[in-house]
Design a protein around this motif. Sequence first.
Motif: not given
Length: 165
Positions: A117-144
């Motif tokens: 799919t086409r992916v648009l990423a808002d520039r606001s994400l760049l305001g942090h050294g690390v962000v947390w995103a879902a890892a495929g389930t409603p109970y898991t997240v990962f940092p990057m």
Amino acid sequence: MTTSESGVHPRFGAALDELGLADVRGRVRRFPEATRTAAEAAAAVGCELSQICKSLVFAADGVPVLVLMDGSSRVDVELVRRELGAAKVTRAAAGVVRETTGYAIGGVPPFGHLTRTRVLADRSLLGHGVVWAAAGTPYTVFPMAPKALIAHAGGTLVDVRERAA
């Protein structure tokens, strides 16, 4: 599909391997309470709401598009529409989200989807050294790091955040 003992969704785990990110498996955090919303994820992780990366699916003239947005902001669909040159942009229905990504709303990761799919990423994400995103389930997240996350998602940096009136 069920999650492995590490909490990593099998499809997401395969995507990590394909992208050369197997080391991320060890950083996936599984919580007993749902991390389905940005607020739930931020509370579980103990980070700022804006450090959560939401993976939101929209339909642009009926074609799914993924928008990555920081957890404290809302997507301005008019800005998405202009960015894509679409006539109409709406939130995708739950069934479309699952068909497109292979994941349920609340667990959609930024990459590792069933379809490209086409992916648009808002520039606001760049305001942090690390962000947390879902890892495929409603109970898991990962940092990057946001730049790496956006690159692995194949995202285009844009400004599609709703501005305060």
